[in-house]
Design a protein around this motif. Structure first.
Motif, PDB file in Angstrom:
ATOM      1  N   ARG A 203      -0.931   4.840 -13.454  1.00  0.00           N
ATOM      2  CA  ARG A 203      -0.975   4.055 -14.683  1.00  0.00           C
ATOM      3  C   ARG A 203      -0.504   4.863 -15.895  1.00  0.00           C
ATOM      4  O   ARG A 203      -0.942   5.990 -16.124  1.00  0.00           O
ATOM      5  CB  ARG A 203      -2.395   3.537 -14.930  1.00  0.00           C
ATOM      6  CG  ARG A 203      -2.486   2.488 -16.033  1.00  0.00           C
ATOM      7  CD  ARG A 203      -3.884   1.891 -16.093  1.00  0.00           C
ATOM      8  NE  ARG A 203      -4.224   1.223 -14.852  1.00  0.00           N
ATOM      9  CZ  ARG A 203      -3.862  -0.021 -14.561  1.00  0.00           C
ATOM     10  NH1 ARG A 203      -3.128  -0.704 -15.433  1.00  0.00           N
ATOM     11  NH2 ARG A 203      -4.228  -0.578 -13.433  1.00  0.00           N
ATOM     12  N   GLY A 204       0.414   4.262 -16.641  1.00  0.00           N
ATOM     13  CA  GLY A 204       0.922   4.889 -17.850  1.00  0.00           C
ATOM     14  C   GLY A 204       2.089   5.829 -17.609  1.00  0.00           C
ATOM     15  O   GLY A 204       2.689   6.316 -18.579  1.00  0.00           O
ATOM     16  N   PHE A 205       2.422   6.091 -16.344  1.00  0.00           N
ATOM     17  CA  PHE A 205       3.495   7.046 -16.047  1.00  0.00           C
ATOM     18  C   PHE A 205       4.570   6.450 -15.145  1.00  0.00           C
ATOM     19  O   PHE A 205       5.728   6.346 -15.523  1.00  0.00           O
ATOM     20  CB  PHE A 205       2.908   8.311 -15.405  1.00  0.00           C
ATOM     21  CG  PHE A 205       2.042   9.098 -16.339  1.00  0.00           C
ATOM     22  CD1 PHE A 205       2.594  10.008 -17.227  1.00  0.00           C
ATOM     23  CD2 PHE A 205       0.664   8.925 -16.342  1.00  0.00           C
ATOM     24  CE1 PHE A 205       1.797  10.730 -18.102  1.00  0.00           C
ATOM     25  CE2 PHE A 205      -0.142   9.637 -17.210  1.00  0.00           C
ATOM     26  CZ  PHE A 205       0.417  10.541 -18.103  1.00  0.00           C
ATOM     27  N   GLY A 206       4.199   6.075 -13.929  1.00  0.00           N
ATOM     28  CA  GLY A 206       5.208   5.587 -13.004  1.00  0.00           C
ATOM     29  C   GLY A 206       4.626   5.326 -11.634  1.00  0.00           C
ATOM     30  O   GLY A 206       3.503   4.818 -11.511  1.00  0.00           O
ATOM     31  N   TYR A 207       5.372   5.728 -10.597  1.00  0.00           N
ATOM     32  CA  TYR A 207       4.993   5.405  -9.225  1.00  0.00           C
ATOM     33  C   TYR A 207       5.258   6.587  -8.303  1.00  0.00           C
ATOM     34  O   TYR A 207       6.048   7.480  -8.619  1.00  0.00           O
ATOM     35  CB  TYR A 207       5.806   4.204  -8.724  1.00  0.00           C
ATOM     36  CG  TYR A 207       5.675   2.969  -9.568  1.00  0.00           C
ATOM     37  CD1 TYR A 207       4.627   2.073  -9.356  1.00  0.00           C
ATOM     38  CD2 TYR A 207       6.583   2.693 -10.587  1.00  0.00           C
ATOM     39  CE1 TYR A 207       4.501   0.933 -10.133  1.00  0.00           C
ATOM     40  CE2 TYR A 207       6.466   1.559 -11.367  1.00  0.00           C
ATOM     41  CZ  TYR A 207       5.424   0.678 -11.138  1.00  0.00           C
ATOM     42  OH  TYR A 207       5.297  -0.441 -11.916  1.00  0.00           O
ATOM     43  N   LYS A 208       4.580   6.559  -7.137  1.00  0.00           N
ATOM     44  CA  LYS A 208       4.885   7.538  -6.117  1.00  0.00           C
ATOM     45  C   LYS A 208       4.702   6.893  -4.739  1.00  0.00           C
ATOM     46  O   LYS A 208       3.886   5.990  -4.543  1.00  0.00           O
ATOM     47  CB  LYS A 208       4.023   8.789  -6.245  1.00  0.00           C
ATOM     48  CG  LYS A 208       2.523   8.574  -6.098  1.00  0.00           C
ATOM     49  CD  LYS A 208       1.796   9.903  -6.297  1.00  0.00           C
ATOM     50  CE  LYS A 208       0.280   9.737  -6.194  1.00  0.00           C
ATOM     51  NZ  LYS A 208      -0.426  11.031  -6.395  1.00  0.00           N
ATOM     52  N   LEU A 209       5.495   7.369  -3.799  1.00  0.00           N
ATOM     53  CA  LEU A 209       5.428   6.877  -2.435  1.00  0.00           C
ATOM     54  C   LEU A 209       4.366   7.657  -1.678  1.00  0.00           C
ATOM     55  O   LEU A 209       4.394   8.896  -1.638  1.00  0.00           O
ATOM     56  CB  LEU A 209       6.800   7.053  -1.751  1.00  0.00           C
ATOM     57  CG  LEU A 209       6.901   6.539  -0.313  1.00  0.00           C
ATOM     58  CD1 LEU A 209       6.872   5.006  -0.279  1.00  0.00           C
ATOM     59  CD2 LEU A 209       8.171   7.056   0.352  1.00  0.00           C
ATOM     60  N   ARG A 210       3.416   6.925  -1.097  1.00  0.00           N
ATOM     61  CA  ARG A 210       2.379   7.588  -0.315  1.00  0.00           C
ATOM     62  C   ARG A 210       2.973   8.147   0.977  1.00  0.00           C
ATOM     63  O   ARG A 210       3.859   7.549   1.581  1.00  0.00           O
ATOM     64  CB  ARG A 210       1.255   6.612   0.014  1.00  0.00           C
ATOM     65  CG  ARG A 210       0.424   6.199  -1.179  1.00  0.00           C
ATOM     66  CD  ARG A 210      -0.861   5.508  -0.738  1.00  0.00           C
ATOM     67  NE  ARG A 210      -1.758   5.269  -1.841  1.00  0.00           N
ATOM     68  CZ  ARG A 210      -1.971   4.074  -2.395  1.00  0.00           C
ATOM     69  NH1 ARG A 210      -1.309   3.023  -1.950  1.00  0.00           N
ATOM     70  NH2 ARG A 210      -2.802   3.945  -3.412  1.00  0.00           N
ATOM     71  N   ARG A 211       2.454   9.296   1.410  1.00  0.00           N
ATOM     72  CA  ARG A 211       2.966   9.929   2.626  1.00  0.00           C
ATOM     73  C   ARG A 211       2.528   9.203   3.866  1.00  0.00           C
ATOM     74  O   ARG A 211       3.122   9.351   4.932  1.00  0.00           O
ATOM     75  CB  ARG A 211       2.499  11.387   2.682  1.00  0.00           C
ATOM     76  CG  ARG A 211       3.040  12.229   1.537  1.00  0.00           C
ATOM     77  CD  ARG A 211       2.590  13.660   1.669  1.00  0.00           C
ATOM     78  NE  ARG A 211       3.019  14.437   0.517  1.00  0.00           N
ATOM     79  CZ  ARG A 211       4.225  14.975   0.384  1.00  0.00           C
ATOM     80  NH1 ARG A 211       5.126  14.801   1.330  1.00  0.00           N
ATOM     81  NH2 ARG A 211       4.525  15.677  -0.679  1.00  0.00           N
TER      82      ARG A 211
ATOM     83  N   ALA B  68       0.816   5.206   5.152  1.00  0.00           N
ATOM     84  CA  ALA B  68       0.456   3.864   4.728  1.00  0.00           C
ATOM     85  C   ALA B  68      -1.054   3.697   4.755  1.00  0.00           C
ATOM     86  O   ALA B  68      -1.751   4.236   5.594  1.00  0.00           O
ATOM     87  CB  ALA B  68       1.112   2.821   5.651  1.00  0.00           C
ATOM     88  N   GLY B  69      -1.562   2.891   3.810  1.00  0.00           N
ATOM     89  CA  GLY B  69      -2.987   2.615   3.789  1.00  0.00           C
ATOM     90  C   GLY B  69      -3.763   3.587   2.945  1.00  0.00           C
ATOM     91  O   GLY B  69      -3.254   4.553   2.438  1.00  0.00           O
TER      92      GLY B  69
ATOM     93  N   GLU C 153       0.806  -1.220   0.000  1.00  0.00           N
ATOM     94  CA  GLU C 153       0.000   0.000   0.000  1.00  0.00           C
ATOM     95  C   GLU C 153       0.839   1.269   0.000  1.00  0.00           C
ATOM     96  O   GLU C 153       0.316   2.367  -0.220  1.00  0.00           O
ATOM     97  CB  GLU C 153      -0.924  -0.005   1.225  1.00  0.00           C
ATOM     98  CG  GLU C 153      -0.241   0.264   2.569  1.00  0.00           C
ATOM     99  CD  GLU C 153       0.549  -0.916   3.102  1.00  0.00           C
ATOM    100  OE1 GLU C 153       1.258  -0.750   4.116  1.00  0.00           O
ATOM    101  OE2 GLU C 153       0.455  -2.002   2.504  1.00  0.00           O
ATOM    102  N   ARG C 154       2.141   1.154   0.244  1.00  0.00           N
ATOM    103  CA  ARG C 154       2.981   2.348   0.381  1.00  0.00           C
ATOM    104  C   ARG C 154       3.359   2.972  -0.969  1.00  0.00           C
ATOM    105  O   ARG C 154       3.659   4.162  -1.042  1.00  0.00           O
ATOM    106  CB  ARG C 154       4.265   2.019   1.151  1.00  0.00           C
ATOM    107  CG  ARG C 154       4.016   1.635   2.598  1.00  0.00           C
ATOM    108  CD  ARG C 154       5.314   1.377   3.339  1.00  0.00           C
ATOM    109  NE  ARG C 154       5.045   0.962   4.704  1.00  0.00           N
ATOM    110  CZ  ARG C 154       4.824   1.796   5.700  1.00  0.00           C
ATOM    111  NH1 ARG C 154       4.842   3.102   5.471  1.00  0.00           N
ATOM    112  NH2 ARG C 154       4.581   1.339   6.912  1.00  0.00           N
ATOM    113  N   ILE C 155       3.378   2.163  -2.025  1.00  0.00           N
ATOM    114  CA  ILE C 155       3.791   2.675  -3.332  1.00  0.00           C
ATOM    115  C   ILE C 155       2.598   2.616  -4.272  1.00  0.00           C
ATOM    116  O   ILE C 155       2.048   1.549  -4.530  1.00  0.00           O
ATOM    117  CB  ILE C 155       4.967   1.870  -3.903  1.00  0.00           C
ATOM    118  CG1 ILE C 155       6.169   1.929  -2.950  1.00  0.00           C
ATOM    119  CG2 ILE C 155       5.351   2.400  -5.281  1.00  0.00           C
ATOM    120  CD1 ILE C 155       7.342   1.094  -3.396  1.00  0.00           C
ATOM    121  N   GLU C 156       2.207   3.765  -4.766  1.00  0.00           N
ATOM    122  CA  GLU C 156       1.036   3.873  -5.638  1.00  0.00           C
ATOM    123  C   GLU C 156       1.452   3.860  -7.105  1.00  0.00           C
ATOM    124  O   GLU C 156       2.424   4.523  -7.488  1.00  0.00           O
ATOM    125  CB  GLU C 156       0.278   5.165  -5.329  1.00  0.00           C
ATOM    126  CG  GLU C 156      -0.934   5.404  -6.209  1.00  0.00           C
ATOM    127  CD  GLU C 156      -1.624   6.723  -5.917  1.00  0.00           C
ATOM    128  OE1 GLU C 156      -2.486   7.133  -6.717  1.00  0.00           O
ATOM    129  OE2 GLU C 156      -1.279   7.353  -4.887  1.00  0.00           O
TER     130      GLU C 156
END
Length: 218
Positions: A207-215, A217-218, A201-204
């Motif tokens: 779609r079509g671009f990449g990823y981001k780390l959620r600030r 968890a959950g 759940e920490r890494i979102e």
């Protein structure tokens, strides 16, 4: 013989089981594994070694099929190369893996990260995830998590810019040192492996671009 001409001391094994014994006896700087090995194939050998060590592993295969590539990466390989290839290309990939697993040659550049005071600038704390960039240690809810050097470099990029979208090509350049268009499946599989260790759940996924780390968890 080709690698030795480039100055690399090399030890070889004829099959996967011999390779496992040689790894345990020699503890090399890097493992170059062929997928097609007798007795214990390269993917199985990679999994066995990952149970004991986080040293860099480069897979090579005559098969460029997506299933073979992903299987090698999911087993714990840091990168792969498909045969046939020029020796100079293989040497460049080996040097790149060795260089980036030296950890890290630079601090990831923050991208529009929100400022916030911290009692120790070498420690990043984000929603129960703690990364000590000085000791190179990662903890989730106080529990230490062991990452490969490549996984750690990837996490350093995410924690330098929590909440910020990081495109796959940018991650290839910063984590894998690829200044050219490369297979982004390397990024996708390593993100999957990182999620399994720090919490999916920490890494979102964007779609079509990449990823981001959620600030959080959950």
């Amino acid at each position: 013989m080709a690698l030795e001409r480039y100055g690399f001391p090399v030890r070889t094994a004829a099959d996967g089981l011999e390779g496992l014994e040689l790894f345990r006896a020699e503890r090399p700087d890097l493992l170059l594994l062929d997928v097609m090995l007798p007795l214990l194939d390269g993917v199985g050998l990679c999994r066995r070694i990952r149970e004991e060590s986080q040293l860099p592993i480069l897979m090579m295969s005559a098969r460029g099929d997506a299933v073979d590539v992903v299987s090698g990466l999911e087993a714990g390989a840091d990168d792969y190369v498909v045969k046939p290839f020029e020796t100079a290309v293989l040497v460049a990939r080996i040097r790149t893996v060795l260089r980036r697993t030296g950890l890290p040659d630079r601090e990831p550049e923050p991208v529009a990260a929100e400022p916030g005071p911290s009692p120790d600038p070498s420690v990043r704390e984000i929603g129960g995830l703690t990364v000590d960039t000085g000791a190179m240690e990662v903890r989730v809810a106080g529990r230490q998590v062991l990452l490969t050097p490549t996984e750690l470099r990837l996490l350093l990029e995410f924690t330098a810019a929590p909440g910020v979208l990081l495109e796959r090509q940018l991650l290839l350049e910063r984590v894998w040192d690829y200044g050219w268009d490369a297979d982004t499946r390397v990024v996708d599989v390593h993100v999957q492996r990182l999620r399994a260790k720090i919490g999916a759940e920490r890494i979102e996924t964007v779609r079509g671009f990449g990823y981001k780390l959620r600030r959080s968890a959950g």
